[in-house]
Design an enzyme around this catalytic site. Sequence first.
Site, short mmCIF file in Angstrom:
data_model
loop_
_atom_site.label_atom_id
_atom_site.label_comp_id
_atom_site.label_asym_id
_atom_site.label_seq_id
_atom_site.Cartn_x
_atom_site.Cartn_y
_atom_site.Cartn_z
N CYS A 54 0.84 -1.19 0.00
CA CYS A 54 0.00 0.00 0.00
C CYS A 54 0.88 1.25 0.00
CB CYS A 54 -0.91 -0.01 1.22
SG CYS A 54 -1.97 1.45 1.34
N CYS A 57 0.22 3.04 3.67
CA CYS A 57 0.62 2.48 4.96
C CYS A 57 1.70 1.40 4.87
CB CYS A 57 -0.60 1.94 5.71
SG CYS A 57 -1.30 0.42 5.00
N CYS A 102 -7.36 -0.91 0.69
CA CYS A 102 -6.43 -1.52 1.64
C CYS A 102 -7.20 -1.80 2.93
CB CYS A 102 -5.27 -0.56 1.92
SG CYS A 102 -4.15 -1.13 3.23
N CYS A 105 -5.60 0.59 5.98
CA CYS A 105 -5.78 2.05 6.05
C CYS A 105 -6.97 2.55 5.25
CB CYS A 105 -4.51 2.78 5.62
SG CYS A 105 -4.20 2.70 3.84
N CYS A 125 -7.50 -4.65 -10.82
CA CYS A 125 -6.98 -3.56 -11.65
C CYS A 125 -6.63 -2.41 -10.69
CB CYS A 125 -8.07 -3.16 -12.64
SG CYS A 125 -7.54 -2.04 -13.91
#
Length: 140
Positions: A54, A57, A102, A105, A125
């Site tokens: 991510c 985070c 995510c 976060c 995607c």
Amino acid sequence: MTDIGEAETKVQRTEEEWRALLGEERYRVLRKSGTEAPFSGDLLNNKADGAYVCGACGEPLFDSHTKYDSGSGWPSFTAPVGEAVDEHSDQSAGMTRVEVRCAKCEGHLGHVFPDGPGPTGLRYCINSASLGFKPTDGEA
């Protein structure tokens, strides 16, 4: 129902903190559900072994072995790492899609579609702007 332990692991920041941490483009994509232009992302053509994390985070999201060239213009994956992503119904843009965020976060990553290759048949995607990349040890 959310487990108390799960809630404690969530990353929480104010919008001002996110903006300062991410910069304008990443903030637009990750926090405002934006989309980068197709074929413009830094990680689209990345073929190195490692983990896609991510961009907000640092949580591992996708393994490089699940990445493939979908021709869509965005990095595409067949499956996330464990339960690293959450899926939500997205009614924007005049259609119904499944948004991917995510799990740690709640940053917007992209969308998942049922037109990918085996074994899952899924195409995650994902915007390059919402990702970071950590190569496998020993790689440049």
